[in-house]
Write a protein that holds these residues in place. Structure first.
Motif, PDB file in Angstrom:
ATOM      1  N   GLU A  82      -0.953  30.002 -21.554  1.00  0.00           N
ATOM      2  CA  GLU A  82      -0.973  31.461 -21.716  1.00  0.00           C
ATOM      3  C   GLU A  82      -2.399  32.014 -21.638  1.00  0.00           C
ATOM      4  OE1 GLU A  82       1.724  33.512 -22.138  1.00  0.00           O
ATOM      5  OE2 GLU A  82       2.957  31.734 -21.766  1.00  0.00           O
ATOM      6  N   LEU A  83      -3.397  31.147 -21.784  1.00  0.00           N
ATOM      7  CA  LEU A  83      -4.791  31.575 -21.719  1.00  0.00           C
ATOM      8  C   LEU A  83      -5.190  31.861 -20.270  1.00  0.00           C
ATOM      9  CD1 LEU A  83      -6.230  28.901 -24.162  1.00  0.00           C
ATOM     10  CD2 LEU A  83      -6.029  31.355 -24.617  1.00  0.00           C
ATOM     11  N   ASP A  84      -6.093  32.829 -20.087  1.00  0.00           N
ATOM     12  CA  ASP A  84      -6.573  33.181 -18.743  1.00  0.00           C
ATOM     13  C   ASP A  84      -7.240  31.987 -18.078  1.00  0.00           C
ATOM     14  OD1 ASP A  84      -5.726  35.799 -18.915  1.00  0.00           O
ATOM     15  OD2 ASP A  84      -7.648  36.552 -19.657  1.00  0.00           O
ATOM     16  N   GLY A  85      -6.785  31.659 -16.882  1.00  0.00           N
ATOM     17  CA  GLY A  85      -7.412  30.593 -16.102  1.00  0.00           C
ATOM     18  C   GLY A  85      -7.019  29.191 -16.502  1.00  0.00           C
ATOM     19  N   ILE A  86      -6.108  29.045 -17.446  1.00  0.00           N
ATOM     20  CA  ILE A  86      -5.665  27.710 -17.865  1.00  0.00           C
ATOM     21  C   ILE A  86      -4.274  27.466 -17.282  1.00  0.00           C
ATOM     22  CG2 ILE A  86      -5.176  26.160 -19.793  1.00  0.00           C
ATOM     23  CD1 ILE A  86      -8.105  26.984 -19.672  1.00  0.00           C
ATOM     24  N   GLY A  87      -4.225  26.548 -16.347  1.00  0.00           N
ATOM     25  CA  GLY A  87      -2.948  26.182 -15.737  1.00  0.00           C
ATOM     26  C   GLY A  87      -2.416  24.898 -16.332  1.00  0.00           C
ATOM     27  N   GLU A  88      -1.444  24.348 -15.662  1.00  0.00           N
ATOM     28  CA  GLU A  88      -0.788  23.132 -16.162  1.00  0.00           C
ATOM     29  C   GLU A  88      -1.757  21.958 -16.273  1.00  0.00           C
ATOM     30  OE1 GLU A  88       3.009  20.302 -14.959  1.00  0.00           O
ATOM     31  OE2 GLU A  88       2.775  22.271 -14.018  1.00  0.00           O
ATOM     32  N   LEU A  90      -5.189  21.940 -16.558  1.00  0.00           N
ATOM     33  CA  LEU A  90      -6.180  22.089 -17.629  1.00  0.00           C
ATOM     34  C   LEU A  90      -5.533  22.021 -19.007  1.00  0.00           C
ATOM     35  CD1 LEU A  90      -8.691  24.765 -16.305  1.00  0.00           C
ATOM     36  CD2 LEU A  90      -9.080  22.342 -16.699  1.00  0.00           C
ATOM     37  N   ALA A  91      -4.346  22.563 -19.137  1.00  0.00           N
ATOM     38  CA  ALA A  91      -3.654  22.496 -20.432  1.00  0.00           C
ATOM     39  C   ALA A  91      -3.372  21.047 -20.812  1.00  0.00           C
ATOM     40  CB  ALA A  91      -2.359  23.300 -20.378  1.00  0.00           C
ATOM     41  N   SER A  92      -2.948  20.246 -19.858  1.00  0.00           N
ATOM     42  CA  SER A  92      -2.681  18.835 -20.166  1.00  0.00           C
ATOM     43  C   SER A  92      -3.983  18.090 -20.454  1.00  0.00           C
ATOM     44  CB  SER A  92      -1.906  18.164 -19.033  1.00  0.00           C
ATOM     45  OG  SER A  92      -2.669  18.147 -17.850  1.00  0.00           O
ATOM     46  N   ARG A  93      -5.091  18.471 -19.812  1.00  0.00           N
ATOM     47  CA  ARG A  93      -6.379  17.847 -20.110  1.00  0.00           C
ATOM     48  C   ARG A  93      -6.851  18.192 -21.527  1.00  0.00           C
ATOM     49  NH1 ARG A  93      -9.706  19.087 -14.553  1.00  0.00           N
ATOM     50  NH2 ARG A  93      -8.491  17.722 -13.211  1.00  0.00           N
ATOM     51  N   ILE A  94      -6.600  19.432 -21.966  1.00  0.00           N
ATOM     52  CA  ILE A  94      -6.976  19.828 -23.325  1.00  0.00           C
ATOM     53  C   ILE A  94      -6.201  18.995 -24.346  1.00  0.00           C
ATOM     54  CG2 ILE A  94      -6.919  21.711 -25.016  1.00  0.00           C
ATOM     55  CD1 ILE A  94      -7.380  23.636 -22.622  1.00  0.00           C
ATOM     56  N   VAL A  95      -4.898  18.865 -24.129  1.00  0.00           N
ATOM     57  CA  VAL A  95      -4.061  18.081 -25.048  1.00  0.00           C
ATOM     58  C   VAL A  95      -4.491  16.618 -25.028  1.00  0.00           C
ATOM     59  CG1 VAL A  95      -1.706  17.273 -25.477  1.00  0.00           C
ATOM     60  CG2 VAL A  95      -2.111  19.670 -24.885  1.00  0.00           C
ATOM     61  N   GLU A  96      -4.775  16.087 -23.842  1.00  0.00           N
ATOM     62  CA  GLU A  96      -5.210  14.688 -23.718  1.00  0.00           C
ATOM     63  C   GLU A  96      -6.553  14.475 -24.407  1.00  0.00           C
ATOM     64  OE1 GLU A  96      -6.696  11.698 -20.170  1.00  0.00           O
ATOM     65  OE2 GLU A  96      -5.239  13.272 -19.684  1.00  0.00           O
ATOM     66  N   ARG A 114     -12.953  18.252 -19.052  1.00  0.00           N
ATOM     67  CA  ARG A 114     -13.261  18.310 -17.622  1.00  0.00           C
ATOM     68  C   ARG A 114     -12.510  19.477 -16.983  1.00  0.00           C
ATOM     69  NH1 ARG A 114     -10.807  15.599 -13.250  1.00  0.00           N
ATOM     70  NH2 ARG A 114      -9.554  14.482 -14.767  1.00  0.00           N
ATOM     71  N   GLY A 115     -13.265  20.341 -16.290  1.00  0.00           N
ATOM     72  CA  GLY A 115     -12.673  21.490 -15.613  1.00  0.00           C
ATOM     73  C   GLY A 115     -12.883  22.808 -16.342  1.00  0.00           C
ATOM     74  N   ILE A 116     -13.374  22.733 -17.565  1.00  0.00           N
ATOM     75  CA  ILE A 116     -13.656  23.965 -18.303  1.00  0.00           C
ATOM     76  C   ILE A 116     -15.167  24.131 -18.393  1.00  0.00           C
ATOM     77  CG2 ILE A 116     -13.428  25.215 -20.472  1.00  0.00           C
ATOM     78  CD1 ILE A 116     -10.749  23.915 -20.870  1.00  0.00           C
ATOM     79  N   GLY A 117     -15.653  25.138 -17.679  1.00  0.00           N
ATOM     80  CA  GLY A 117     -17.083  25.414 -17.667  1.00  0.00           C
ATOM     81  C   GLY A 117     -17.383  26.682 -18.449  1.00  0.00           C
ATOM     82  N   ALA A 118     -18.623  27.124 -18.326  1.00  0.00           N
ATOM     83  CA  ALA A 118     -19.087  28.293 -19.090  1.00  0.00           C
ATOM     84  C   ALA A 118     -18.325  29.563 -18.719  1.00  0.00           C
ATOM     85  CB  ALA A 118     -20.589  28.485 -18.862  1.00  0.00           C
TER      86      ALA A 118
END
Length: 131
Positions: A82-88, A90-96, A114-118
């Motif tokens: 639901e966050l701007d710019g976070i797709g499937e 990146l969401a799975s990388r955050i959980v991992e 990985r994949g989340i920059g400034a």
């Protein structure tokens, strides 16, 4: 059809039912039955706060200064998307990342994923917290 006489007027069966309903309504009013209201309930005697009737979503902070923010330590992948710019992905990388390294100590730590920059962090920083 037989008519019944009530208080100097002729009434059919439908009028008699309406009259009875109005009479009952008047009796409730006189008896002091409170009308339903849509106001916020006040605290009961001895309670400190009025009851809260909110839907609480897992991963979304329901109270305090972070109210309405997504907790990156407890949100699932679907909620993170639901966050701007976070797709499937990146969401799975955050959980991992969370599963491997433990909970985030602060929202800025999401930059280690990985994949989340400034730029992406600036877009989501006001919508997330780490509880």
């Amino acid at each position: 059809m037989q008519n019944h006489r009530f208080f100097h007027f002729f009434a059919g069966r439908a009028d008699a039912i309406l009259f009875a309903a109005l009479l009952l309504l008047a009796l409730f009013f006189l008896a002091g039955v409170p009308a339903p209201s849509h106001e916020t309930p006040s605290p009961a005697r001895g309670e400190r706060f009025a009851p809260v009737h909110e839907t609480v979503l897992p991963g979304v902070i329901a109270s305090g200064e972070n109210r309405g923010k997504i907790d990156i330590n407890s949100a699932d992948a679907a909620l993170l998307m639901e966050l701007d710019g976070i797709g499937e992905t990146l969401a799975s990388r955050i959980v991992e990342y969370r599963e491997v390294n433990g909970p985030f100590s602060c929202p800025e730590e999401i930059l280690n994923v990985r994949g989340i920059g400034a730029v992406r962090y600036q877009a989501i920083k006001d919508a997330i917290c780490a509880m």
